[in-house]
Design a protein around this motif. Structure first.
Motif, PDB file in Angstrom:
ATOM      1  N   SER A 264       7.298 -11.233   1.331  1.00 18.63           N
ATOM      2  CA  SER A 264       7.334  -9.764   1.572  1.00 18.63           C
ATOM      3  C   SER A 264       8.655  -9.022   1.236  1.00 18.63           C
ATOM      4  O   SER A 264       8.904  -7.896   1.759  1.00 18.63           O
ATOM      5  N   TYR A 265       9.551  -9.593   0.315  1.00 19.58           N
ATOM      6  CA  TYR A 265      10.809  -9.283   0.107  1.00 19.58           C
ATOM      7  C   TYR A 265      10.583  -8.385  -0.943  1.00 19.58           C
ATOM      8  O   TYR A 265      10.906  -8.450  -2.133  1.00 19.58           O
ATOM      9  N   ALA A 266      10.631  -6.946  -0.543  1.00 18.92           N
ATOM     10  CA  ALA A 266      10.170  -5.922  -1.671  1.00 18.92           C
ATOM     11  C   ALA A 266      11.348  -5.798  -2.428  1.00 18.92           C
ATOM     12  O   ALA A 266      11.037  -5.591  -3.886  1.00 18.92           O
ATOM     13  N   ASP A 267      12.753  -5.746  -2.172  1.00 21.02           N
ATOM     14  CA  ASP A 267      13.682  -5.593  -3.119  1.00 21.02           C
ATOM     15  C   ASP A 267      13.717  -6.444  -4.097  1.00 21.02           C
ATOM     16  O   ASP A 267      14.214  -6.271  -5.182  1.00 21.02           O
ATOM     17  N   ALA A 268      13.491  -7.699  -3.913  1.00 22.59           N
ATOM     18  CA  ALA A 268      13.480  -8.883  -5.001  1.00 22.59           C
ATOM     19  C   ALA A 268      12.579  -8.572  -5.841  1.00 22.59           C
ATOM     20  O   ALA A 268      12.902  -8.943  -6.889  1.00 22.59           O
ATOM     21  N   TYR A 269      11.264  -8.217  -5.465  1.00 21.67           N
ATOM     22  CA  TYR A 269      10.195  -8.010  -6.619  1.00 21.67           C
ATOM     23  C   TYR A 269      10.842  -6.920  -7.408  1.00 21.67           C
ATOM     24  O   TYR A 269      10.826  -6.948  -8.729  1.00 21.67           O
ATOM     25  N   LEU A 270      11.393  -5.804  -6.931  1.00 22.30           N
ATOM     26  CA  LEU A 270      11.897  -4.658  -7.644  1.00 22.30           C
ATOM     27  C   LEU A 270      13.159  -5.086  -8.480  1.00 22.30           C
ATOM     28  O   LEU A 270      12.992  -4.883  -9.775  1.00 22.30           O
ATOM     29  N   ASP A 284       4.986  -9.218 -17.076  1.00 22.53           N
ATOM     30  CA  ASP A 284       5.416 -10.078 -15.823  1.00 22.53           C
ATOM     31  C   ASP A 284       5.976  -8.897 -15.092  1.00 22.53           C
ATOM     32  O   ASP A 284       6.101  -9.140 -13.958  1.00 22.53           O
ATOM     33  N   ALA A 285       6.854  -7.899 -15.923  1.00 21.44           N
ATOM     34  CA  ALA A 285       7.763  -7.279 -15.331  1.00 21.44           C
ATOM     35  C   ALA A 285       6.787  -6.329 -14.207  1.00 21.44           C
ATOM     36  O   ALA A 285       7.122  -5.741 -13.205  1.00 21.44           O
ATOM     37  N   LEU A 289       6.375  -4.999 -10.502  1.00 25.93           N
ATOM     38  CA  LEU A 289       6.704  -3.791  -9.909  1.00 25.93           C
ATOM     39  C   LEU A 289       5.381  -3.393  -9.054  1.00 25.93           C
ATOM     40  O   LEU A 289       5.577  -2.832  -8.058  1.00 25.93           O
ATOM     41  N   ARG A 290       4.267  -3.901  -9.543  1.00 21.07           N
ATOM     42  CA  ARG A 290       3.158  -3.638  -8.533  1.00 21.07           C
ATOM     43  C   ARG A 290       3.208  -4.114  -7.150  1.00 21.07           C
ATOM     44  O   ARG A 290       2.845  -3.582  -6.159  1.00 21.07           O
ATOM     45  N   LEU A 291       3.708  -5.267  -7.231  1.00 19.36           N
ATOM     46  CA  LEU A 291       3.857  -6.173  -5.825  1.00 19.36           C
ATOM     47  C   LEU A 291       4.830  -5.386  -4.903  1.00 19.36           C
ATOM     48  O   LEU A 291       4.690  -5.194  -3.726  1.00 19.36           O
ATOM     49  N   ALA A 292       5.908  -4.970  -5.636  1.00 20.54           N
ATOM     50  CA  ALA A 292       7.130  -4.120  -5.109  1.00 20.54           C
ATOM     51  C   ALA A 292       6.383  -2.793  -4.344  1.00 20.54           C
ATOM     52  O   ALA A 292       6.704  -2.390  -3.265  1.00 20.54           O
TER      53      ALA A 292
END
Length: 302
Positions: A264-270, A284-285, A289-292
């Motif tokens: 659930s680490y949003a910043d890491a996905y961003l 992949d990017a 972004l969708r997960l973020a």
């Protein structure tokens, strides 16, 4: 383990202090619970930058849950009596508005880390009928120093204000926290993050030479890595430092490690999205972004 519920938003705790001066604690407690609970694979936990949009607003819980796309909300209050923390926490089912669980806590500030762990475990148990396969929460965020906790919480609050002045102040708070407890990993992670943000770069807003920022930030994050090898934020911030240094492969590996430790680490996905976009890995990017966005739907930067 069969999940009963998998989507949760932790709201900023209400500051019940007479002088209304515990915002750093009300937000910091929420953020630390989000970090703890994000390690639980069966839970998807909304990022603080989205849940804090509703701070001090009297929106109906069902409206909040709909905007954050979650089925459960954690809310509560915090005040201090001397160095005694007085906290209430309640888990609310968004559809029915019913309280699923509520608890009051009274602890010395020195026990802040143990307290967040205790609340996180209680919530995990409420949200899943059997966590025997999923008891993965790692508590590398403990200190025996009330002042180390206070300085770190104030540092995180200053980081959230996103100005050069506030980030410079945040760095001072984190370095003070280190002086109170030299083994407290979050103080090193925070200092590294503040220094990284002080670099001038197209994604940042500081005025420090990037090479100098990389060198200084790396000193702090390496100390954090020794003290907390299972803390997702260590790898997330290390990845951001590697990106600033131009080491894209190392940056990506660290982002992936951070996400493995905390899904659930949003910043890491961003950060992963920003890196992959610049290296031409568009599909992949976009997935990152969708997960973020799922984790941080109301963020001004996602």
């Amino acid at each position: 383990a069969k999940p009963i519920d998998t989507t949760l938003a932790v709201m900023v705790f209400k500051d019940l202090s007479p002088s209304q001066d515990l915002a750093y604690l009300a937000e910091g407690l929420a953020e630390d619970l989000i970090v703890d609970l994000g390690q639980t694979k069966l839970l998807q936990v909304t990022a603080l930058s989205s849940s804090r949009v509703f701070k001090d607003k009297n929106e109906p819980l069902q409206i909040i849950a709909k905007q954050l796309n979650v089925s459960t909300l954690l809310e509560g209050s915090v005040r201090m009596d001397g160095k005694q923390l007085l906290i209430t926490a309640s888990l609310i089912d968004a559809a029915s508005g019913q309280t699923r669980w509520t608890q009051k806590y009274s602890r010395q500030l020195e026990s802040y880390g143990q307290l967040t762990g205790e609340i996180s475990r209680a919530i995990s148990n409420q949200l899943s009928d059997n966590l025997s396969e999923d008891t993965t929460i790692s508590f590398d965020n403990k200190s025996g120093s009330a002042d180390a906790y206070l300085m770190t919480l104030k540092g995180k609050q200053a980081l959230r204000e996103r100005t050069i002045e506030s980030v410079t102040l945040a760095r001072k708070y984190f370095e003070q926290a280190q002086s109170f407890d030299s083994e407290y990993a979050p103080a090193y992670v925070g200092a590294a993050q503040a220094i990284r943000k002080l670099a001038f770069d197209r994604e940042l807003y500081g005025d420090m030479e990037p090479q100098i920022a990389v060198k200084l930030a790396r000193t702090h994050i390496e100390k954090a890595l020794i003290r907390a090898p299972n803390m997702a934020e260590v790898y997330g911030v290390l990845g951001a430092i590697e990106k600033l240094a131009g080491n894209n492969d190392q940056a990506l590996a660290n982002y992936d490690k951070a996400i493995e430790l905390n899904s659930s680490y949003a910043d890491a996905y961003l950060w992963r999205y920003l890196l992959l976009k610049t290296t031409g890995r568009i599909m992949d990017a976009e997935a990152s972004l969708r997960l973020a966005h799922t984790l941080d739907p109301l963020s001004p930067v996602v």
